[in-house]
Design a protein around this motif. Structure first.
Motif, mmCIF file in Angstrom:
data_model
loop_
_atom_site.group_PDB
_atom_site.id
_atom_site.type_symbol
_atom_site.label_atom_id
_atom_site.label_comp_id
_atom_site.label_asym_id
_atom_site.label_seq_id
_atom_site.Cartn_x
_atom_site.Cartn_y
_atom_site.Cartn_z
ATOM 1 N N ALA A 97 0.486 11.123 -10.157
ATOM 2 C CA ALA A 97 0.559 10.019 -9.197
ATOM 3 C C ALA A 97 -0.785 9.291 -9.230
ATOM 4 O O ALA A 97 -1.833 9.910 -9.058
ATOM 5 C CB ALA A 97 0.849 10.553 -7.803
ATOM 6 N N VAL A 139 3.919 6.582 -10.365
ATOM 7 C CA VAL A 139 3.867 7.922 -10.959
ATOM 8 C C VAL A 139 4.127 7.775 -12.449
ATOM 9 O O VAL A 139 5.161 7.232 -12.855
ATOM 10 C CB VAL A 139 4.913 8.866 -10.338
ATOM 11 C CG1 VAL A 139 4.916 10.221 -11.055
ATOM 12 C CG2 VAL A 139 4.651 9.055 -8.845
ATOM 13 N N LEU A 167 8.353 4.444 -9.411
ATOM 14 C CA LEU A 167 7.727 3.940 -8.194
ATOM 15 C C LEU A 167 8.345 4.663 -7.014
ATOM 16 O O LEU A 167 9.571 4.786 -6.914
ATOM 17 C CB LEU A 167 7.919 2.429 -8.054
ATOM 18 C CG LEU A 167 7.305 1.552 -9.140
ATOM 19 C CD1 LEU A 167 7.474 0.076 -8.783
ATOM 20 C CD2 LEU A 167 5.836 1.884 -9.362
ATOM 21 N N THR A 168 7.492 5.137 -6.131
ATOM 22 C CA THR A 168 7.969 5.871 -4.964
ATOM 23 C C THR A 168 7.056 5.551 -3.790
ATOM 24 O O THR A 168 6.171 4.697 -3.890
ATOM 25 C CB THR A 168 8.004 7.385 -5.263
ATOM 26 O OG1 THR A 168 8.609 8.073 -4.163
ATOM 27 C CG2 THR A 168 6.618 7.950 -5.529
ATOM 28 N N ASP A 169 7.280 6.223 -2.663
ATOM 29 C CA ASP A 169 6.368 6.021 -1.532
ATOM 30 C C ASP A 169 5.487 7.253 -1.373
ATOM 31 O O ASP A 169 5.670 8.269 -2.050
ATOM 32 C CB ASP A 169 7.130 5.705 -0.244
ATOM 33 C CG ASP A 169 8.105 6.806 0.166
ATOM 34 O OD1 ASP A 169 7.855 7.985 -0.165
ATOM 35 O OD2 ASP A 169 9.110 6.491 0.815
ATOM 36 N N THR A 170 4.516 7.146 -0.496
ATOM 37 C CA THR A 170 3.527 8.210 -0.357
ATOM 38 C C THR A 170 4.145 9.538 0.076
ATOM 39 O O THR A 170 3.666 10.600 -0.310
ATOM 40 C CB THR A 170 2.439 7.795 0.655
ATOM 41 O OG1 THR A 170 3.069 7.331 1.861
ATOM 42 C CG2 THR A 170 1.580 6.683 0.100
ATOM 43 N N ASN A 228 -3.014 5.294 -8.561
ATOM 44 C CA ASN A 228 -3.122 4.141 -7.678
ATOM 45 C C ASN A 228 -3.312 2.892 -8.527
ATOM 46 O O ASN A 228 -3.550 2.974 -9.737
ATOM 47 C CB ASN A 228 -4.310 4.301 -6.724
ATOM 48 C CG ASN A 228 -4.116 5.424 -5.725
ATOM 49 O OD1 ASN A 228 -3.117 5.465 -5.021
ATOM 50 N ND2 ASN A 228 -5.061 6.351 -5.681
ATOM 51 N N GLU A 242 0.805 -1.229 0.000
ATOM 52 C CA GLU A 242 0.000 0.000 0.000
ATOM 53 C C GLU A 242 0.831 1.270 0.000
ATOM 54 O O GLU A 242 0.331 2.347 -0.361
ATOM 55 C CB GLU A 242 -0.940 0.002 1.205
ATOM 56 C CG GLU A 242 -0.225 -0.013 2.549
ATOM 57 C CD GLU A 242 -1.172 -0.078 3.728
ATOM 58 O OE1 GLU A 242 -0.693 0.070 4.877
ATOM 59 O OE2 GLU A 242 -2.384 -0.264 3.516
ATOM 60 N N SER A 243 2.102 1.190 0.388
ATOM 61 C CA SER A 243 2.935 2.392 0.434
ATOM 62 C C SER A 243 3.515 2.771 -0.927
ATOM 63 O O SER A 243 4.036 3.878 -1.097
ATOM 64 C CB SER A 243 4.097 2.198 1.424
ATOM 65 O OG SER A 243 5.007 1.213 0.942
ATOM 66 N N VAL A 250 3.634 4.014 -4.615
ATOM 67 C CA VAL A 250 2.837 4.891 -5.473
ATOM 68 C C VAL A 250 3.411 4.866 -6.894
ATOM 69 O O VAL A 250 4.584 5.177 -7.096
ATOM 70 C CB VAL A 250 2.832 6.334 -4.959
ATOM 71 C CG1 VAL A 250 2.019 7.247 -5.889
ATOM 72 C CG2 VAL A 250 2.288 6.401 -3.538
ATOM 73 N N SER A 303 5.773 11.207 -3.275
ATOM 74 C CA SER A 303 5.089 11.164 -4.570
ATOM 75 C C SER A 303 4.964 12.547 -5.212
ATOM 76 O O SER A 303 5.191 12.700 -6.429
ATOM 77 C CB SER A 303 3.708 10.516 -4.424
ATOM 78 O OG SER A 303 2.895 11.235 -3.519
#
Length: 306
Positions: free
Chosen positions: A293, A170, A265-268, A295, A165-166, A168, A271
């Motif tokens: 960004a 882009v 790909l990154t984290d919340t 989901n 879930e973390s 994200v 983002s």
């Protein structure tokens, strides 16, 4: 006409490959095309709306949505009825986001509903793969999520890939196109054993990285030696956008499908920084781009029976 004389199918965009998962992994994204199919007594017609509507072929016999519609009826041994097709575009064309897969899935799913649902989802999926030629876009477009497809003893085996879930996704969508044909033309016909081993190991790491969100695994896993080293030369600014994304906090960057869209790909927590950095990097070399960004779409093709 059947009980369901009209159906609307919403199909998500997809990003394929994710680096090391060349031609076998894809993920559905929260960007969509809408297709409304209505059986009519007159002539078949196609109506297209959206920012790139003028570029979609509305000569129905050449339109991919219509070809998929006909494909399902031919599979059933039936003659397709005339149909009014209304296409609402939300997925950019020829950008590596599975626009053709949305049309294939939309046409097959819509036709199956109008025909009274004689085929299972698995059977529709097999038809979609046969039309597209490979599974990485059409499978997640149909069933959602992140999926790995492999040939099994009795057909395709589809494996759900857990997505932490973390993480994200882009997407950086430039204002130029790259055909899948051209992107495949630059690929070598053979690869070394070392490069094959590299990709096998990084694919395994990618699967675990996506499941756990572990930073070091994802940073390594997004590397690839089968397609990206050859394709990146076709994408103006690739290295600059990649460096900007990583400096802003991305785990790494890959080519989305055949490109030219680039996927980081990154984290919340990073983002927004990654979105800004990728847009700026392309702008500095004169390339306009939409950077968003998104989901993971876990639903796949969604149906509204009218």
């Amino acid at each position: 006409m059947s009980v369901n004389s009209s159906v609307t199918v919403t199909v998500p965009a997809t990003t394929a490959n994710l680096g090391a998962g060349f031609d076998c992994i894809g993920a559905a994204l929260t960007l969509h095309n809408n297709f409304k199919l209505t059986l009519v007594d007159g002539e078949t017609q196609i109506i297209v709306t959206g920012s790139e509507a003028a570029r979609v072929d509305n000569i129905y016999k050449d339109n991919l949505l219509y070809c998929a519609y006909v494909k399902l009826y031919e599979h059933l041994g039936q003659t397709p009825s005339p149909v009014k097709m209304e296409i609402g575009l939300g997925v950019p064309l020829a950008r590596g986001l599975g626009s053709s897969a949305t049309a294939i899935v939309g046409g097959l799913v819509g036709a199956n509903i109008l025909a009274g649902e004689p085929l299972t989802q698995s059977q529709v999926m097999d038809l979609a793969i046969s039309m597209e030629g490979h599974p990485d876009n059409v499978v997640p477009a149909l069933i959602g999520g992140c999926r790995l497809a492999a040939t099994g003893v009795n057909g395709w085996e589809i494996c759900d890939i857990p997505w932490h879930e973390s993480i994200v996704p882009v997407v950086a969508i430039p204002d130029f196109e790259l055909s899948t044909k051209e992107a495949r033309r630059v690929l070598p016909t053979e690869v070394s054993r070392a490069d094959a081993i590299f990709n096998i190991s990084h694919l395994g790491l990618l699967l675990r990285g996506l499941e756990t969100g572990k930073t070091s695994w994802l940073q390594a896993a997004l590397q690839d030696k089968l397609h990206q080293p050859y394709r990146k030369s076709l994408i103006n600014g690739y290295d600059a956008v990649s460096a900007a994304a990583i400096n802003a906090g991305a785990y790494g960057m890959v080519i989305s499908g055949a490109g030219p869209t680039l996927l980081a790909l990154t984290d919340t927590s990073h983002s927004l920084d990654v979105v800004a950095a990728m847009a700026t990097a392309w702008k500095e070399i004169g390339v306009a781009a939409q950077v968003r960004a998104l989901n993971i779409d876990n639903d796949g093709a969604r149906v509204i029976k009218d």
